[in-house]
Design a protein around this motif. Structure first.
Motif, short mmCIF file in Angstrom:
data_model
loop_
_atom_site.label_atom_id
_atom_site.label_comp_id
_atom_site.label_asym_id
_atom_site.label_seq_id
_atom_site.Cartn_x
_atom_site.Cartn_y
_atom_site.Cartn_z
N ASP A 179 95.30 -56.26 -34.71
CA ASP A 179 93.91 -56.12 -34.27
C ASP A 179 93.73 -55.05 -33.18
OD1 ASP A 179 93.07 -58.09 -36.01
OD2 ASP A 179 93.19 -59.69 -34.53
N GLY A 180 94.79 -54.32 -32.84
CA GLY A 180 94.67 -53.28 -31.81
C GLY A 180 94.43 -53.81 -30.41
N GLU A 208 101.35 -49.96 -30.25
CA GLU A 208 100.32 -48.93 -30.29
C GLU A 208 99.17 -49.19 -29.33
OE1 GLU A 208 96.89 -47.05 -33.22
OE2 GLU A 208 98.31 -48.49 -34.05
N GLU A 254 83.60 -42.46 -30.54
CA GLU A 254 85.03 -42.49 -30.29
C GLU A 254 85.57 -41.20 -29.65
OE1 GLU A 254 87.34 -43.86 -33.60
OE2 GLU A 254 86.03 -45.57 -33.99
N ARG A 300 94.57 -49.80 -33.43
CA ARG A 300 94.65 -50.40 -34.76
C ARG A 300 94.89 -49.40 -35.88
NH1 ARG A 300 88.96 -53.25 -35.52
NH2 ARG A 300 89.83 -54.37 -33.75
N ILE A 301 95.24 -48.15 -35.53
CA ILE A 301 95.42 -47.13 -36.57
C ILE A 301 96.59 -47.48 -37.49
CG2 ILE A 301 96.02 -44.72 -37.00
CD1 ILE A 301 94.46 -44.01 -34.45
N PRO A 314 103.03 -51.08 -34.87
CA PRO A 314 101.67 -51.61 -35.01
C PRO A 314 101.33 -52.73 -34.04
CG PRO A 314 102.70 -51.34 -37.16
CD PRO A 314 103.79 -51.15 -36.14
N GLU A 321 98.13 -50.34 -38.03
CA GLU A 321 97.86 -51.57 -38.79
C GLU A 321 96.87 -51.28 -39.92
OE1 GLU A 321 96.60 -56.13 -37.76
OE2 GLU A 321 95.26 -54.51 -37.10
N ARG A 322 95.82 -50.55 -39.60
CA ARG A 322 94.78 -50.26 -40.59
C ARG A 322 95.32 -49.44 -41.75
NH1 ARG A 322 90.35 -47.70 -37.47
NH2 ARG A 322 91.62 -45.82 -37.62
N GLU A 323 96.24 -48.52 -41.47
CA GLU A 323 96.76 -47.64 -42.51
C GLU A 323 98.06 -48.14 -43.12
OE1 GLU A 323 96.97 -43.66 -41.03
OE2 GLU A 323 94.85 -43.59 -40.50
N GLY A 324 98.59 -49.26 -42.61
CA GLY A 324 99.82 -49.80 -43.16
C GLY A 324 101.04 -48.93 -42.89
#
Length: 421
Positions: A375-376, A188, A255, A191-192, A372, A194-197
Motif C-alpha cells: 500500500d506504499g 520503497e 504529483e 506503491r510503484i 516493495p 507493488e502496483r507494477e509487480g
C-alpha cells in the motif's frame, strides 16, 4: 543461503521498542535505540568481526580480508520515527549483516580474495524525529554536516545529541572506515513496485528537498477575558500557514510536488492562554527544483500578507536544503545485471524520501535498492513488506556486495557537483 536465519533476526529486532499496533518506537539515542545497538554489537562480535563506534554514534562491523584495503560499506539505520514502522531502516541493516556473513563464509571456504574489505553500518539518527536534521550520522561521515555542530543539536526537551549518545554509551571515539563504495537496500515507502509487480527498484536519483523553519510570534493573553478583537493569536495564524503549505501543491501538476508540516510546538501550551509563539517546520519536495522554489516564493509572499492581516510577526528561515543527487550509471547497470542473474524483475525509480545513501553518494559510488511496500505506507505502524520480498532483497544485496568488494565500481568516481540537477 539461510533465509530463515535472516527472518528470525528481523522479526526479533521488531520486538525491540514494539508498539501495540505492530510498529516500533526507537527514536535516536533513546533507551530503545540503545537496545537495538546492543543487539547489533553482539551480532557483530559473535560473527568475529571488529566493532567500531565513531564520534557521531555510527556503528560499524568490519570484515578485513585484505589488510589495509578500504571498505565497501553496506547497511542503513536502526532508529525509527515515533510510532514508526518496523521495516524502515532496520530491514537494510539486518539484510546487510546477513549479506556480509554470506560473503565472509564464501571467502573462508576458498573463494577468490576480494579487492576490498567489507563493513556493515548502523547510521545514527537517519530519521531526524528527535534531533534535526535527519540523515545526520551519514552526513557527518560524508562531510556534509559538521560533527561538533551536530553534537550540540538539542531535542524538544533540551537534551543534546552529545548528552544523549553519552547517556546510552554510544558516543564513540573510533575512526570510521574509508569507503570505496556503498550499497543500501530499503523498503520503497511508495506503491510503484507493488502496483507494477516489480521485485527490485534501482534508485537513479533523489528529489529536491526544501524545508522552512517558521516561527509565528503573537501575544499571550487570557482565553476567557481577552476580547476577540484584541487577540494576537499565534496558533490561529499558524493554522492558516499549515493550510497554505498543504494547498500550495494545487498550483502545480498532480504529483509534481509534495508538502507537509510534520512538527509543531506552541507556547505556553496552556488551555486558558492564547498562544504567544508557534514553531513549525514545513517540508517541500519535488523532482524539479524550480517547482520547489516557486512554491517557496508563493508561501513567503502569502505568509507576509497573513502576518500583516493578523498584526503578528512571522520569521521564516531556509532549513535543510538538499539538491537532487544522481546515482552512478555504472551502479545502476551493475544492479540491473545482478537482478537479472537472480531472476528478479527490476526497474529504475526515484526516491522522494531522503536516505543515508544520498549522503554517501557524495563520497563513494553508491547503489540504492528498493523492495516493495504494501500500500506504499511508511512512517506509521501499518508499514508492511512481505517476508518473500525481504528475502529476495537480501539475495539482491548479497549479489551487489559481492560485485562491489570484487572491484566492480572501483573506477567509478562519486558524483560531482556537475551531476546535481
Amino acid at each position: 543461503m539461510n533465509s530463515a536465519a535472516f527472518l528470525t533476526d528481523f522479526h526479533h529486532v521488531a520486538t525491540i521498542g514494539a508498539t501495540a499496533n505492530n510498529g516500533v518506537d526507537r527514536q535516536a539515542a533513546t533507551a530503545e535505540d540503545a537496545l537495538t545497538r546492543e543487539w547489533f554489537a553482539a551480532w557483530v562480535q559473535d560473527a568475529g568481526w571488529e566493532l567500531r563506534v565513531d564520534g557521531i554514534g555510527n556503528m560499524f562491523g568490519l570484515l578485513e580480508w585484505v589488510p589495509g584495503a578500504p571498505h565497501i560499506i553496506i547497511g542503513s539505520h536502526l532508529d525509527s520515527q515515533p510510532l514508526g514502522g518496523r521495516f524502515d531502516g532496520a530491514y537494510g541493516v539486518i539484510a546487510a549483516l546477513h549479506a556480509a556473513r554470506r560473503l565472509d563464509a564464501e571467502v573462508a571456504e576458498g573463494a577468490e580474495l576480494p579487492q576490498f574489505n567489507l563493513a556493515v553500518v548502523n547510521w545514527f539518527n537517519e530519521e531526524g524525529g528527535r534531533f534535526a536534521p535527519s540523515i545526520m550520522g551519514s552526513s557527518v561521515y560524508a562531510g556534509l554536516l559538521d560533527r561538533e555542530k551536530m553534537l550540540a543539536v538539542g531535542d524538544l526537551q533540551g537534551t543534546t545529541v552529545r548528552e544523549a549518545l553519552a547517556g546510552i554509551g554510544y558516543l564513540g571515539t573510533a575512526e570510521a572506515p574509508d569507503a570505496a563504495g556503498y550499497a543500501e537496500i530499503h523498503i520503497e515507502q511508495g506503491r510503484i513496485l507493488e502496483r507494477e509487480g516489480i521485485n527490485i527498484g534501482l534508485v537513479d536519483s533523489s528529489w529536491y528537498t526544501q524545508k522552512l523553519d517558521i516561527e509565528v510570534l503573537g501575544e499571550q493573553s487570557h482565553t476567557g477575558a481577552t476580547a476577540m478583537a484584541d487577540r494576537h493569536d499565534a496558533l490561529v495564524a499558524a493554522s492558516k500557514i499549515i493550510l497554505m503549505v498543504h494547498d500550495v501543491t494545487k498550483d502545480f501538476a498532480d504529483e509534481a510536488i509534495v508538502s507537509s508540516v510534520g512538527q509543531l510546538t506552541l507556547e505556553p501550551n496552556s488551555p486558558i492562554v492564547v498562544a504567544r509563539r508557534v514553531h513549525l517546520v514545513a517540508d517541500l519536495r519535488s523532482g524539479d527544483p524550480d517547482i520547489v522554489k516557486a512554491a517557496r516564493a508563493k508561501l513567503l509572499k502569502d505568509i507576509d500578507v497573513l502576518a500583516r492581516e493578523h498584526d503578528i510577526k512571522v520569521n521564516v528561515k531556509d532549513f535543510d536544503i538538499r539538491p537532487i543527487r544522481r546515482f552512478p550509471e555504472a551502479g545502476l547497470e551493475l544492479a540491473d545485471k545482478v537482478a537479472a542473474n537472480l531472476g528478479l524483475s527490476a526497474r529504475r525509480i526515484q526516491t522522494m524520501a531522503g536516505h543515508d545513501s544520498v549522503a554517501m553518494n557524495t563520497v563513494a559510488p553508491s547503489v540504492m535498492l528498493f523492495i516493495p511496500s504494501v500500500d506504499g505506507v511508511s512512517h506509521c505502524e501499518r508499514e508492511f513488506t512481505t517476508d518473500a520480498d525481504m528475502v529476495a532483497g537480501v539475495d539482491m544485496l548479497t549479489g551487489i556486495a559481492r560485485e562491489l568488494v570484487a572491484g566492480a565500481l572501483a573506477e567509478t568516481p562519486a558524483p560531482s557537483a556537475a551531476a546535481l540537477a
